[in-house]
Motif scaffolding. Structure first.
Motif, PDB file in Angstrom:
ATOM      1  N   SER A  99       0.851  -1.174   0.000  1.00 40.53           N
ATOM      2  CA  SER A  99       0.000   0.000   0.000  1.00 40.53           C
ATOM      3  C   SER A  99       0.894   1.234   0.000  1.00 40.53           C
ATOM      4  O   SER A  99       1.778   1.363   0.848  1.00 40.53           O
ATOM      5  N   TYR A 100       0.680   2.134  -0.964  1.00 41.11           N
ATOM      6  CA  TYR A 100       1.531   3.315  -1.110  1.00 41.11           C
ATOM      7  C   TYR A 100       0.685   4.579  -0.986  1.00 41.11           C
ATOM      8  O   TYR A 100      -0.238   4.808  -1.774  1.00 41.11           O
ATOM      9  N   ASP A 101       0.996   5.377   0.010  1.00 41.84           N
ATOM     10  CA  ASP A 101       0.369   6.684   0.188  1.00 41.84           C
ATOM     11  C   ASP A 101       1.239   7.699  -0.542  1.00 41.84           C
ATOM     12  O   ASP A 101       2.335   8.032  -0.090  1.00 41.84           O
ATOM     13  N   LEU A 102       0.763   8.191  -1.679  1.00 43.98           N
ATOM     14  CA  LEU A 102       1.576   9.076  -2.515  1.00 43.98           C
ATOM     15  C   LEU A 102       1.768  10.450  -1.892  1.00 43.98           C
ATOM     16  O   LEU A 102       2.605  11.226  -2.352  1.00 43.98           O
ATOM     17  N   ASP A 134      -8.623   8.066  -3.793  1.00 50.98           N
ATOM     18  CA  ASP A 134      -8.486   9.503  -3.993  1.00 50.98           C
ATOM     19  C   ASP A 134      -7.884  10.240  -2.797  1.00 50.98           C
ATOM     20  O   ASP A 134      -7.496  11.394  -2.940  1.00 50.98           O
ATOM     21  N   CYS A 135      -7.825   9.631  -1.632  1.00 48.65           N
ATOM     22  CA  CYS A 135      -7.288  10.378  -0.495  1.00 48.65           C
ATOM     23  C   CYS A 135      -6.330   9.508   0.292  1.00 48.65           C
ATOM     24  O   CYS A 135      -6.341   8.285   0.168  1.00 48.65           O
ATOM     25  N   PRO A 136      -5.469  10.128   1.116  1.00 50.53           N
ATOM     26  CA  PRO A 136      -4.527   9.343   1.935  1.00 50.53           C
ATOM     27  C   PRO A 136      -5.249   8.244   2.677  1.00 50.53           C
ATOM     28  O   PRO A 136      -6.337   8.435   3.207  1.00 50.53           O
ATOM     29  N   HIS A 137      -4.606   7.090   2.716  1.00 44.87           N
ATOM     30  CA  HIS A 137      -5.304   5.872   3.085  1.00 44.87           C
ATOM     31  C   HIS A 137      -5.439   5.640   4.590  1.00 44.87           C
ATOM     32  O   HIS A 137      -4.513   5.835   5.351  1.00 44.87           O
ATOM     33  N   SER A 138      -6.623   5.234   4.950  1.00 47.53           N
ATOM     34  CA  SER A 138      -6.895   4.546   6.210  1.00 47.53           C
ATOM     35  C   SER A 138      -8.239   3.868   6.012  1.00 47.53           C
ATOM     36  O   SER A 138      -9.019   4.272   5.148  1.00 47.53           O
ATOM     37  N   ASP A 146     -13.248   8.721  -2.988  1.00 48.47           N
ATOM     38  CA  ASP A 146     -13.564   8.017  -4.228  1.00 48.47           C
ATOM     39  C   ASP A 146     -12.480   6.984  -4.486  1.00 48.47           C
ATOM     40  O   ASP A 146     -11.297   7.235  -4.244  1.00 48.47           O
ATOM     41  N   TRP A 147     -12.874   5.824  -4.972  1.00 48.64           N
ATOM     42  CA  TRP A 147     -11.875   4.803  -5.290  1.00 48.64           C
ATOM     43  C   TRP A 147     -12.385   3.899  -6.407  1.00 48.64           C
ATOM     44  O   TRP A 147     -13.576   3.826  -6.690  1.00 48.64           O
ATOM     45  N   VAL A 148     -11.439   3.230  -7.040  1.00 51.06           N
ATOM     46  CA  VAL A 148     -11.747   2.286  -8.104  1.00 51.06           C
ATOM     47  C   VAL A 148     -10.842   1.080  -7.929  1.00 51.06           C
ATOM     48  O   VAL A 148      -9.696   1.216  -7.481  1.00 51.06           O
ATOM     49  N   LYS A 196      -6.399  12.078  -9.727  1.00 48.94           N
ATOM     50  CA  LYS A 196      -6.691  12.205  -8.295  1.00 48.94           C
ATOM     51  C   LYS A 196      -6.212  11.003  -7.492  1.00 48.94           C
ATOM     52  O   LYS A 196      -6.668  10.786  -6.365  1.00 48.94           O
ATOM     53  N   VAL A 197      -5.288  10.231  -8.041  1.00 51.52           N
ATOM     54  CA  VAL A 197      -4.815   9.029  -7.350  1.00 51.52           C
ATOM     55  C   VAL A 197      -3.823   9.428  -6.252  1.00 51.52           C
ATOM     56  O   VAL A 197      -2.766   9.989  -6.531  1.00 51.52           O
TER      57      VAL A 197
END
Length: 219
Positions: A99-102, A134-138, A146-148, A196-197
């Motif tokens: 998992s990569y938080d850009l 679309d946003c930093p992960h948790s 939003d996600w795909v 928006k990734v």
């Protein structure tokens, strides 16, 4: 009436043989022996045979001659794999995920936040799950982002371009399925994943469903 055959005198015979010998000498001096002359042809045939046997090879370093492409996802700045390549994410070992938080410092995969608009899948095996968010992960933030996701079902995808993260896959693409979720309050009615990734998750085959759910949404 047949014309009488022309008789060759000794001088003409020797002169003709001399020309032939001289020509052969010039050919051999330029191209080497017959064995040496045939070597480039054999090498070209061998190269063509190797290329046919390994159409999905990438160049190798150190004179290794290339090898099978390592499974990876390559992201691009424009739609349909256009503009600049932003970088690659390689498939983790079976049973593992990445998992990569850009937006985080030290991500070190080189893909900038909110830039990717398309990707190319290369040698991705069945059972792989790819999630873009679309946003930093948790786990909690999945409710507001939003996600795909893309999941390979039956067989390895050798090469496939996902031209946009906002468009459904063709119905004929049963081997690769996708799902899209958007927050109705934040995104409205239009999809907004292109450019928006912020999070990339890659689950290799064999990751249990409970692990997938524990690190993200229920894909």
């Amino acid at each position: 009436m047949m014309k009488p055959s022309r008789k060759w005198n000794l001088a003409e015979v020797l002169r003709t043989r001399g020309v032939m010998i001289l020509g052969a000498a010039l050919v051999l001096s330029a191209c080497g022996s017959l064995e040496e002359a045939s070597a480039p042809v054999e090498q070209a045939l061998s190269t063509a045979k190797q290329a046919a046997a390994c159409e999905d090879c990438e160049p190798g370093g150190g004179g290794g001659g290339g090898g099978p492409v390592t499974p990876h996802i390559e992201f691009f700045e424009g739609n349909n794999a256009s503009q600049d390549s932003l970088g690659k994410v390689y498939l983790p070992p079976n049973g593992e995920f990445r998992s990569y938080d850009l937006t985080a410092a030290g991500t070190n995969i080189g893909i900038p936040n909110d830039e990717a608009r398309s990707m190319v899948l290369r040698n991705i095996p069945a059972g792989t799950l790819i999630v873009l968010c679309d946003c930093p992960h948790s786990a909690e933030q999945c409710l507001f982002a939003d996600w795909v996701y893309y999941k390979v079902r039956y067989e390895t995808i050798v090469s496939k371009t996902i031209g946009s993260f906002e468009e459904d896959l063709p119905s004929s693409s049963e081997n690769l399925v996708m799902g899209y979720w958007q927050h109705p309050w934040r995104s409205g009615s239009e999809r907004v994943m292109d450019g928006k990734v912020s999070v990339i998750q890659v689950f290799a085959p064999g990751v249990p469903d409970e692990v997938v759910s524990s690190v993200g949404c229920d894909y």
